[in-house]
Design a protein around this motif. Structure first.
Motif, PDB file in Angstrom:
ATOM      1  N   ALA A  94       8.686   5.503   2.902  1.00  0.00           N
ATOM      2  CA  ALA A  94       7.617   6.188   3.077  1.00  0.00           C
ATOM      3  C   ALA A  94       7.294   6.979   4.172  1.00  0.00           C
ATOM      4  CB  ALA A  94       6.424   5.024   3.187  1.00  0.00           C
ATOM      5  N   GLY A  95       8.177   6.929   5.342  1.00  0.00           N
ATOM      6  CA  GLY A  95       8.242   7.628   6.510  1.00  0.00           C
ATOM      7  C   GLY A  95       7.854   6.803   7.726  1.00  0.00           C
ATOM      8  N   ALA A  96       7.960   5.482   7.883  1.00  0.00           N
ATOM      9  CA  ALA A  96       7.742   4.808   8.749  1.00  0.00           C
ATOM     10  C   ALA A  96       8.734   4.865   9.776  1.00  0.00           C
ATOM     11  CB  ALA A  96       7.262   3.535   8.617  1.00  0.00           C
TER      12      ALA A  96
ATOM     13  N   ARG B 174       2.402  10.131  12.470  1.00  0.00           N
ATOM     14  CA  ARG B 174       3.699   9.194  12.443  1.00  0.00           C
ATOM     15  C   ARG B 174       3.218   7.626  12.282  1.00  0.00           C
ATOM     16  NH1 ARG B 174       2.335  11.618  17.624  1.00  0.00           N
ATOM     17  NH2 ARG B 174       1.523   9.896  19.188  1.00  0.00           N
ATOM     18  N   LEU B 175       3.700   6.874  11.736  1.00  0.00           N
ATOM     19  CA  LEU B 175       3.577   5.524  11.498  1.00  0.00           C
ATOM     20  C   LEU B 175       4.786   4.718  12.061  1.00  0.00           C
ATOM     21  CD1 LEU B 175       2.434   2.816  10.146  1.00  0.00           C
ATOM     22  CD2 LEU B 175       3.568   3.355   7.912  1.00  0.00           C
TER      23      LEU B 175
ATOM     24  N   ALA C 237      11.572  -9.432   6.142  1.00  0.00           N
ATOM     25  CA  ALA C 237      11.008  -8.333   5.715  1.00  0.00           C
ATOM     26  C   ALA C 237      12.129  -7.199   5.172  1.00  0.00           C
ATOM     27  CB  ALA C 237      10.461  -7.573   6.831  1.00  0.00           C
ATOM     28  N   VAL C 238      13.447  -7.475   5.696  1.00  0.00           N
ATOM     29  CA  VAL C 238      14.517  -6.703   5.227  1.00  0.00           C
ATOM     30  C   VAL C 238      14.849  -7.238   3.895  1.00  0.00           C
ATOM     31  CG1 VAL C 238      17.134  -6.189   5.597  1.00  0.00           C
ATOM     32  CG2 VAL C 238      15.371  -5.878   7.357  1.00  0.00           C
ATOM     33  N   ARG C 239      15.127  -8.575   3.892  1.00  0.00           N
ATOM     34  CA  ARG C 239      15.340  -9.230   2.778  1.00  0.00           C
ATOM     35  C   ARG C 239      14.430  -9.081   1.581  1.00  0.00           C
ATOM     36  NH1 ARG C 239      16.654 -14.973   5.601  1.00  0.00           N
ATOM     37  NH2 ARG C 239      18.606 -14.569   5.753  1.00  0.00           N
ATOM     38  N   LEU C 240      13.419  -9.034   1.764  1.00  0.00           N
ATOM     39  CA  LEU C 240      12.216  -8.711   0.726  1.00  0.00           C
ATOM     40  C   LEU C 240      11.940  -7.183   0.508  1.00  0.00           C
ATOM     41  CD1 LEU C 240       9.715 -11.563   2.036  1.00  0.00           C
ATOM     42  CD2 LEU C 240      10.985 -11.665  -0.043  1.00  0.00           C
ATOM     43  N   GLY C 241      12.864  -6.399   1.196  1.00  0.00           N
ATOM     44  CA  GLY C 241      12.493  -5.104   0.938  1.00  0.00           C
ATOM     45  C   GLY C 241      11.346  -4.290   1.265  1.00  0.00           C
ATOM     46  N   TYR C 242      10.606  -5.053   2.212  1.00  0.00           N
ATOM     47  CA  TYR C 242       9.449  -4.245   2.778  1.00  0.00           C
ATOM     48  C   TYR C 242       9.983  -3.062   3.876  1.00  0.00           C
ATOM     49  CZ  TYR C 242       6.863  -8.584   1.577  1.00  0.00           C
ATOM     50  OH  TYR C 242       6.501  -9.934   0.869  1.00  0.00           O
ATOM     51  N   VAL C 243      10.951  -3.660   4.608  1.00  0.00           N
ATOM     52  CA  VAL C 243      11.610  -2.452   5.304  1.00  0.00           C
ATOM     53  C   VAL C 243      12.145  -0.955   4.525  1.00  0.00           C
ATOM     54  CG1 VAL C 243      13.236  -2.029   7.137  1.00  0.00           C
ATOM     55  CG2 VAL C 243      12.213  -3.961   7.217  1.00  0.00           C
ATOM     56  N   SER C 244      12.587  -1.230   3.596  1.00  0.00           N
ATOM     57  CA  SER C 244      13.073  -0.306   2.836  1.00  0.00           C
ATOM     58  C   SER C 244      11.828   0.750   2.370  1.00  0.00           C
ATOM     59  CB  SER C 244      14.151  -0.230   1.880  1.00  0.00           C
ATOM     60  OG  SER C 244      13.776  -1.249   1.089  1.00  0.00           O
TER      61      SER C 244
ATOM     62  N   ILE D  63       0.689  -1.230   0.119  1.00  0.00           N
ATOM     63  CA  ILE D  63      -0.208  -0.041   0.139  1.00  0.00           C
ATOM     64  C   ILE D  63       0.843   1.199  -0.058  1.00  0.00           C
ATOM     65  CG2 ILE D  63      -1.348   1.298   1.349  1.00  0.00           C
ATOM     66  CD1 ILE D  63      -2.877  -1.528   1.903  1.00  0.00           C
ATOM     67  N   LEU D  64       1.852   1.275   0.668  1.00  0.00           N
ATOM     68  CA  LEU D  64       2.729   2.530   0.810  1.00  0.00           C
ATOM     69  C   LEU D  64       3.820   2.546  -0.267  1.00  0.00           C
ATOM     70  CD1 LEU D  64       2.770   2.631   4.959  1.00  0.00           C
ATOM     71  CD2 LEU D  64       1.976   4.399   3.202  1.00  0.00           C
ATOM     72  N   LYS D  65       4.141   1.689  -1.011  1.00  0.00           N
ATOM     73  CA  LYS D  65       5.130   1.769  -2.051  1.00  0.00           C
ATOM     74  C   LYS D  65       5.057   3.046  -2.868  1.00  0.00           C
ATOM     75  CE  LYS D  65       7.845  -1.148  -5.168  1.00  0.00           C
ATOM     76  NZ  LYS D  65       9.170  -0.929  -4.134  1.00  0.00           N
TER      77      LYS D  65
END
Lengths: 166, 412
Positions: free
Chosen positions: B344-346, B318-319, B332-339, B307-309
């Motif tokens: 997005a500002g989280a 603040r998220l 989640a780091v490996r799959l790129g979700y964290v970046s 959703i936030l990509k």
């Protein structure tokens, strides 16, 4: 046992009984904030021997034993409610605080004087003259209550086992 | 007359042929899980334990330690675990206990598990009869290997139909809360074609959230999806349970998931206090939180990242995102979700229960409002007793973080 009733509604949760932000302040301080967000004067005005009366799902939420412990610390003699969240119910019994299931708890008004017999499952409302039938506390749990809760019960049991061994 | 899943586990654990609603049983517990918070608050540590191989200690509520009291509790827990050779999930190898219980197959099908946290029925997604116990009982279970249980009647939910876009286990739970309210003194069982379609993470969310209806044991079937998950994680033997064809259910409640849309729980309770987001007036938020045992899983971070990509969190919001375990965090780091989420500002926090129970890592100020994927919306739950918590799925939280008000994720 007889005392005055304090009446609350449905879904009284563990976080209003034992607010998270006072959890680590010790039971003395925590109990002072018990139920304050729904009835600010409760902790100051409740007297030893009084009863807390609720609706459905009393004690919803957390596993924190501090919820029933805060009530016990304030001297609440027993709880009366239409139903209890299971985990709160266990914690209350395990801490030696009788929790009575009464389908007609809604007939009790704030300030009514009650005479309560948890093991027989009977409440006499001394203010209205009404008698309310409740579910008697099951014998297995009544034994825990008589011992003062799970820990004293366990200590007794361990002492007995040690006695048998020696 | 047959038995339901929970009844079968309780019968075995109490050494009886048959158990029925109303029975009170002393049961042998197969696994005992203790958490850091208990050690920070309790004045007793066991001097003997019954079966060290059946006890795990998991750090999750206050990680890393935000206070000396928390740190002292963990130090006590470490000494205790070392003394008896217990499995310890220490900082860095930790996660929210229910996630760790799943990832490490501490809960197994057909077994009885006790843990000192209220959301323990989460393990029902693994066909394990699990419920939270208070600290006194957990100590009792560690020392004596047993706990008492009341056998309660079981309600069966049969889920059929097609899953709508951005509809998840969280929304199903809120739909049930809307239609039926609480399930005090009841076990719940889920099955049906729509359950089969759910990934394990989502079943786990639904099982976790049944705590908010005050349910007792919550049981899911041990299907191929669950068995293949467990095969990758354990060699230990287990025997799944299924309800007998003539098992007695208090009621059978069919649910067509096609009828369910993204839901929100309003402050300050869940039973009979949830509505479709569509029906909510515009409610502005200060904080959006994605995390907790209910919804800090890989599926949840994936939904939020989708959703936030390429988008931004609204300027006045603040998220905060808390992965539910180190394993989830790393994946989640490996799959790129964290970046994606940080872009997005989280803010990403370490795995902990912190924000969900107003302890640390996202506490609310007086007058603030939060949309949260966590478990509870009690008054003062996430901080000030003058703050408000709305609950929703991670997709709905992510969408709301973007718009600055609570919104149905299908609208962004």
């Amino acid at each position: 046992m007889s005392g005055t009733s304090w009446v609350f509604g449905d879904n009284v949760d563990t976080d209003v009984l034992a607010p998270g932000k006072y959890m680590k302040s010790g039971i003395e301080e925590l109990a002072r904030h018990c139920l304050e967000s729904v009835l600010p004067n409760f902790a100051a005005d409740v007297r030893p021997g009084d009863f807390v009366v609720g609706g459905r799902n009393f004690g919803a939420g957390s596993s924190r034993e501090q919820a029933p412990e805060a009530l016990r610390h304030l001297g609440v003699a027993a709880l009366v409610a239409v139903s209890y969240a299971g985990l709160f119910y266990r914690n209350a019994i395990n801490l030696g605080l009788p929790a009575i299931v009464c389908a007609n708890a809604g007939r009790i008004r704030a300030g009514d004087r009650l005479n309560v017999d948890p093991e027989a499952g009977r409440i006499e409302n001394l203010s209205t003259g009404e008698s309310l039938d409740c579910e008697p506390i099951p014998p297995h749990l009544a034994q825990l209550l008589r011992d003062g809760g799970l820990m004293p019960h366990l200590e007794k049991r361990l002492a007995r086992e040690r006695g048998i061994r020696s | 007359m047959g038995m339901t899943m929970a009844e079968k586990v309780l019968a075995r654990a109490s050494g009886r042929e048959v158990v029925r609603p109303g029975d009170i049983l002393e049961c042998s517990v197969d696994q005992v899980v203790q958490v850091d918070l208990s050690f920070a608050l309790m004045d007793k540590v066991p001097t003997r334990v019954k079966s060290p191989e059946k006890i795990s200690v998991i750090f999750d509520h206050s990680v890393p330690a935000p206070s000396v009291k928390d740190a002292d509790g963990m130090a006590i827990a470490r000494r205790y675990a070392r003394k008896f050779g217990l499995k310890l999930y220490d900082v860095g190898r930790h996660g929210i206990c229910h996630q760790v219980i799943m990832e490490n197959a501490i809960a197994l099908p057909g077994t009885l598990l006790a843990c000192g946290d209220s959301h323990t029925c989460a393990a029902g997604a693994l066909n394990c009869a699990a419920r939270g116990l208070g600290d006194a009982e957990i100590l009792h279970a560690a020392c004596k290997g047993t706990a008492w249980y009341i056998v309660y009647p079981t309600v069966l939910f049969e889920l059929e139909g097609n899953w709508g876009e951005w509809v998840s286990g969280k929304d199903v739970l809120f739909y049930i809360a809307d239609k039926h309210g609480d399930f005090v003194n009841h076990n719940l069982e889920f099955n049906g074609g729509a359950v089969e379609e759910m990934i394990l993470d989502d079943r786990h969310t639904l099982a976790t959230m049944c705590t908010e209806l005050s349910a007792e044991f919550v049981m899911f079937p041990a299907d191929a999806k669950l068995l293949s998950y467990l095969r990758e994680r354990t060699d230990r033997a287990f025997e799944p349970v299924s309800s007998d064809p003539d098992a007695v259910f208090e009621s059978v409640l069919p649910i067509d998931v096609s009828d369910i849309e993204p839901y929100v729980a309003l402050p300050h309770s869940v039973p009979h206090n949830t509505i479709p987001i569509r029906k909510l007036d515009r409610v502005r938020i200060d904080q959006a939180f994605i995390g907790s045992c209910a919804n800090g899983k890989l599926q949840d971070l994936s939904a939020a990242a989708t959703i936030l990509k390429g988008k931004r969190v609204a300027p006045e919001v603040r998220l905060i995102v808390t992965p539910s375990s180190q394993e989830v965090y790393l994946e989640a780091v490996r799959l790129g979700y964290v970046s994606t989420l940080v872009e997005a500002g989280a803010v990403i926090t370490p795995p902990t229960c912190g924000a969900c129970f107003g302890h640390h890592m996202g506490v609310l100020a007086r007058g603030e409002r939060c949309i949260s994927s966590s478990t509870r919306n009690f008054k003062g739950r996430m901080g000030s007793s003058e703050s408000e918590v709305y609950l929703a799925s991670p997709a709905s939280v992510a969408a709301s973080a973007m718009t600055g008000y609570i919104v149905d994720p299908r609208e962004v």
